[in-house]
Structure formats: structure tokens, C-alpha cells
Design a protein around this motif. Structure first.
Motif, mmCIF file in Angstrom:
data_model
loop_
_atom_site.group_PDB
_atom_site.id
_atom_site.type_symbol
_atom_site.label_atom_id
_atom_site.label_comp_id
_atom_site.label_asym_id
_atom_site.label_seq_id
_atom_site.Cartn_x
_atom_site.Cartn_y
_atom_site.Cartn_z
ATOM 1 N N GLU A 163 0.847 -1.181 0.000
ATOM 2 C CA GLU A 163 0.000 0.000 0.000
ATOM 3 C C GLU A 163 0.889 1.239 0.000
ATOM 4 O O GLU A 163 1.844 1.326 0.749
ATOM 5 N N LYS A 164 0.536 2.157 -0.843
ATOM 6 C CA LYS A 164 1.300 3.398 -0.904
ATOM 7 C C LYS A 164 0.904 4.279 0.272
ATOM 8 O O LYS A 164 -0.269 4.441 0.572
ATOM 9 N N SER A 165 1.901 4.822 0.933
ATOM 10 C CA SER A 165 1.645 5.710 2.060
ATOM 11 C C SER A 165 1.320 7.101 1.536
ATOM 12 O O SER A 165 2.102 7.704 0.809
ATOM 13 N N LEU A 166 0.164 7.573 1.889
ATOM 14 C CA LEU A 166 -0.260 8.899 1.461
ATOM 15 C C LEU A 166 -0.230 9.892 2.616
ATOM 16 O O LEU A 166 -0.955 10.880 2.620
ATOM 17 N N ASP A 167 0.634 9.622 3.594
ATOM 18 C CA ASP A 167 0.731 10.501 4.755
ATOM 19 C C ASP A 167 1.229 11.897 4.383
ATOM 20 O O ASP A 167 0.898 12.871 5.056
ATOM 21 N N PHE A 168 1.969 11.986 3.299
ATOM 22 C CA PHE A 168 2.506 13.288 2.914
ATOM 23 C C PHE A 168 1.392 14.274 2.578
ATOM 24 O O PHE A 168 1.565 15.487 2.719
ATOM 25 N N ILE A 169 0.239 13.761 2.187
ATOM 26 C CA ILE A 169 -0.886 14.644 1.867
ATOM 27 C C ILE A 169 -1.361 15.368 3.126
ATOM 28 O O ILE A 169 -1.666 16.560 3.093
#
Length: 63
Positions: A8-14
Motif C-alpha cells: 500500500e502506498k503511504s499517502l501521509d505526505f498529503i
């Protein structure tokens, strides 16, 4: 044979990006001085970090 599990790609940067931009925007809106713009950005990043570590990390756990 091994099954390929998709990472799963981590989208925490958003969350961090939204926190930074909104903090900078609020710092600019205060219009007290230019020093409040970076302070607003830092507070936005701290809020995003709290949100990611406390609220978002728990969403993947199954009961």
C-alpha cells in the motif's frame, strides 16, 4: 510459490502538505506580521503529525 502482496502506498505526505499550506494561510491571514506565517506553518505541521500518528494509524487495524 509466493503470493505477491501489493504494497500500500503511504499517502501521509498529503496530511502534512495540507497542514503546512493551511498553517501558512492562517499565518498570513492573521496579518500581525510576517513572523506569524512560518509559525503558522510549523503549527500546521505539528497538527498534521498528531493527526497522522494518533487518528490515521488506527484506521488499518481490524477489530
Amino acid at each position: 510459490m509466493k503470493h505477491h502482496e501489493e504494497e500500500e502506498k503511504s499517502l501521509d505526505f498529503i496530511f502534512y502538505l495540507v497542514g503546512l499550506v493551511s498553517g501558512l494561510f492562517v499565518g498570513a491571514i492573521i496579518d500581525v506580521g510576517f513572523i506569524w506565517i512560518p509559525i503558522g506553518g510549523v503549527l500546521g505541521l505539528l497538527t498534521a503529525a498528531f493527526f497522522v500518528t494518533v487518528l490515521v494509524k488506527g484506521r488499518g487495524e481490524k477489530a
